[in-house]
Design an enzyme around this catalytic site. Structure first.
Site, mmCIF file in Angstrom:
data_model
loop_
_atom_site.group_PDB
_atom_site.id
_atom_site.type_symbol
_atom_site.label_atom_id
_atom_site.label_comp_id
_atom_site.label_asym_id
_atom_site.label_seq_id
_atom_site.Cartn_x
_atom_site.Cartn_y
_atom_site.Cartn_z
ATOM 1 N N TYR A 157 0.780 -1.119 -0.009
ATOM 2 C CA TYR A 157 -0.057 -0.013 0.050
ATOM 3 C C TYR A 157 0.977 1.265 -0.028
ATOM 4 O O TYR A 157 0.693 2.214 -0.658
ATOM 5 C CB TYR A 157 -0.898 -0.042 1.260
ATOM 6 N N LYS A 161 1.092 3.862 -3.363
ATOM 7 C CA LYS A 161 0.593 5.141 -2.876
ATOM 8 C C LYS A 161 1.685 6.208 -3.012
ATOM 9 O O LYS A 161 1.622 7.428 -3.675
ATOM 10 C CB LYS A 161 0.006 5.277 -1.626
HETATM 11 P P1 NAP Z 1 -13.905 2.733 0.308
HETATM 12 O O1 NAP Z 1 -15.179 3.408 0.772
HETATM 13 O O2 NAP Z 1 -13.614 1.396 0.323
HETATM 14 O O3 NAP Z 1 -13.876 2.994 -1.622
HETATM 15 C C1 NAP Z 1 -13.003 2.335 -2.568
HETATM 16 C C2 NAP Z 1 -13.787 2.466 -3.728
HETATM 17 O O4 NAP Z 1 -12.854 2.177 -4.756
HETATM 18 C C3 NAP Z 1 -14.937 1.996 -3.951
HETATM 19 O O5 NAP Z 1 -15.691 2.760 -4.771
HETATM 20 C C4 NAP Z 1 -14.448 0.661 -4.629
HETATM 21 O O6 NAP Z 1 -15.835 0.099 -5.430
HETATM 22 C C5 NAP Z 1 -13.563 1.177 -5.550
HETATM 23 N N1 NAP Z 1 -12.552 0.296 -6.225
HETATM 24 C C6 NAP Z 1 -11.740 -0.553 -5.516
HETATM 25 N N2 NAP Z 1 -10.828 -1.137 -6.316
HETATM 26 C C7 NAP Z 1 -11.629 -0.887 -7.765
HETATM 27 C C8 NAP Z 1 -11.181 -1.368 -8.851
HETATM 28 N N3 NAP Z 1 -10.162 -2.205 -9.044
HETATM 29 N N4 NAP Z 1 -11.817 -0.856 -9.953
HETATM 30 C C9 NAP Z 1 -12.768 0.210 -9.821
HETATM 31 N N5 NAP Z 1 -13.303 0.338 -8.556
HETATM 32 C C10 NAP Z 1 -12.569 -0.046 -7.572
HETATM 33 O O7 NAP Z 1 -12.677 3.613 0.533
HETATM 34 P P2 NAP Z 1 -12.101 5.185 0.592
HETATM 35 O O8 NAP Z 1 -11.549 5.254 1.842
HETATM 36 O O9 NAP Z 1 -13.286 5.753 0.130
HETATM 37 O O10 NAP Z 1 -10.793 5.215 -0.386
HETATM 38 C C11 NAP Z 1 -10.750 5.804 -1.536
HETATM 39 C C12 NAP Z 1 -9.468 6.226 -1.949
HETATM 40 O O11 NAP Z 1 -8.846 7.044 -0.537
HETATM 41 C C13 NAP Z 1 -8.293 4.908 -1.972
HETATM 42 O O12 NAP Z 1 -7.536 5.258 -2.875
HETATM 43 C C14 NAP Z 1 -7.844 4.790 -0.471
HETATM 44 O O13 NAP Z 1 -6.275 4.204 -0.570
HETATM 45 C C15 NAP Z 1 -7.506 6.426 -0.285
HETATM 46 N N6 NAP Z 1 -7.488 6.899 1.394
HETATM 47 C C16 NAP Z 1 -8.302 6.223 2.144
HETATM 48 C C17 NAP Z 1 -8.027 6.421 3.617
HETATM 49 C C18 NAP Z 1 -9.127 6.048 4.584
HETATM 50 O O14 NAP Z 1 -8.774 6.196 5.681
HETATM 51 N N7 NAP Z 1 -10.318 5.680 4.295
HETATM 52 C C19 NAP Z 1 -6.972 7.364 4.092
HETATM 53 C C20 NAP Z 1 -6.044 7.684 2.920
HETATM 54 C C21 NAP Z 1 -6.231 7.305 1.590
HETATM 55 P P3 NAP Z 1 -16.161 -1.323 -5.842
HETATM 56 O O15 NAP Z 1 -15.855 -1.972 -4.763
HETATM 57 O O16 NAP Z 1 -17.465 -1.359 -6.328
HETATM 58 O O17 NAP Z 1 -15.293 -1.702 -7.121
#
Ligand code: NAP
Length: 254
Positions: A157, A161
Site C-alpha cells: 500500500y 501510494k
Molecule cells: P472505500 O469506501 O472502500 O472506496 C473504495 C472505492 O474504490 C469503492 O468505490 C470501490 O468500489 C472502488 N474500487 C476499488 N478497487 C477498484 C477497482 N479495481 N476498480 C474500480 N473501482 C475500484 O474507501 P475510501 O476510503 O473511500 O478510499 C478511496 C481512496 O482513498 C483509496 O485510494 C484509498 O486508498 C484512499 N485513502 C483512504 C483513507 C481512509 O482512511 N479511508 C486514507 C487515505 C487514503 P467497488 O468495490 O464497487 O469496485
C-alpha cells in the site's frame, strides 16, 4: 456559483466513501460525470440520485486497473458529453496487512495494480482527451502512509501510494506547458468502509483518532471538498503537489 459549471469529469471509486462524496459534490457544482467502480447497483443508485437533482451522470462498471476500462471511461466522456476536463483517479485497496515476508508476489501485484497501474492507465487515456480541450485537471488519491508516516505492515500500500506522488510530479512537469494540472491528495484516516476496516473495534478507532492532531477521523465529504478545490479553477496555480488533508496525522507525536 457552481464551481464546475460546464466541466466534464471522471470519478473512479464512486460507489463508496471518498469517491462517492466527491461525485455528489462535483455534480452539485455543475459537472457532468462519468462514474466508475465494480459494483453496478451502487453506481446505478448514484446516477439516479444525480439525475433526480437535475444533474447528468453515466456509469461505467468495471475494474479501473484494466486498460479497456480506463479507455472506456474516457471514450464515454467524449461520446456522451463531448470531452474531458477533470479526472479524479481515486480507487484504492490496502491489501491484507502483515510483515513483508508474508506478502505474496500476487498480493503485491494486486495492490500495485489497483493503486498505481490504474492511475498510470487513467493518465494515459485521459491526458490526450484533455489536450484536445486545451487543458485539464487530474487528481490522484494517495495517502500519508508511505509519505510522511511509515506505517507497519503496509508495504504494498505504502509503496504504491508513494508511487502516485512520483507519477504526479512527472505528469505535472510534462504537461504543465499545455495547461494540464496534476496533483495528489493525501487523506488522513477517513470514515469510509476502508477506514472502518482498520478502525474495526472501539479501541482501534480510538487509537487511530488519537494519531491525528484533530483527534478524529475525517468525514469523506471533508476530503471531497479539497478534491473539488484541486480539480477546479480555484487551484489554477497548483500543480505537481502532494496535498495533505490529514487532520494533522503527519505532525502529531503525542
Ligand atoms: P472505500 O469506501 O472502500 O472506496 C473504495 C472505492 O474504490 C469503492 O468505490 C470501490 O468500489 C472502488 N474500487 C476499488 N478497487 C477498484 C477497482 N479495481 N476498480 C474500480 N473501482 C475500484 O474507501 P475510501 O476510503 O473511500 O478510499 C478511496 C481512496 O482513498 C483509496 O485510494 C484509498 O486508498 C484512499 N485513502 C483512504 C483513507 C481512509 O482512511 N479511508 C486514507 C487515505 C487514503 P467497488 O468495490 O464497487 O469496485
Amino acid at each position: 456559483m457552481e464551481r464546475l459549471n460546464g466541466k466534464i469529469a471522471i470519478v473512479t471509486g464512486a460507489s463508496s466513501g471518498i469517491g462517492l462524496e466527491t461525485a455528489r459534490l462535483f455534480a452539485r457544482e455543475g459537472a457532468r460525470l462519468v462514474v466508475n467502480a465494480r459494483r453496478e447497483a451502487e453506481l446505478d443508485a448514484l446516477v439516479a440520485e444525480i439525475e433526480a437533482t437535475g444533474g447528468e451522470a453515466v456509469a461505467v462498471v468495471g475494474d479501473a486497473s484494466e486498460a479497456d476500462v480506463a479507455e472506456t471511461l474516457v471514450r464515454t466522456a467524449i461520446e456522451r458529453f463531448g470531452g474531458l476536463d477533470i479526472a479524479f483517479n481515486n480507487i484504492g485497496a490496502t491489501g491484507d496487512p502483515g510483515p513483508v515476508f508474508d506478502v505474496s508476489i500476487d498480493a503485491w501485484h494486486a495492490v500495485l495494480d489497483t493503486n498505481l497501474t490504474s492511475a498510470f492507465l487513467g493518465a494515459k487515456y485521459q491526458i490526450p482527451a484533455m489536450l484536445e480541450r486545451g487543458g485539464g485537471s487530474i487528481v490522484f488519491t494517495s495517502t500519508f502512509v508511505g509519505h510522511t508516516v511509515g506505517f507497519p505492515g503496509m508495504v504494498a500500500y505504502a509503496a504504491s501510494k508513494a508511487g502516485l506522488v512520483g507519477l504526479t510530479q512527472v505528469l505535472a512537469s510534462e504537461f504543465g506547458a499545455r495547461n494540464i494540472r496534476v496533483n495528489a491528495i493525501l487523506p488522513g484516516g477517513t470514515d469510509t468502509p476502508m477506514g472502518r476496516a482498520t478502525a474495526n473495534t472501539p479501541e482501534a478507532r480510538a487509537f487511530i483518532e488519537g494519531l491525528h492532531a484533530l483527534k478524529r477521523m475525517a468525514k469523506p465529504e471533508e476530503i471531497a471538498r479539497s478534491v473539488l478545490h484541486l480539480a477546479s479553477d480555484e487551484a489554477s496555480f497548483t500543480t505537481g503537489t502532494a496535498v495533505l488533508v490529514d487532520g494533522g496525522v503527519s505532525i502529531t507525536r503525542t
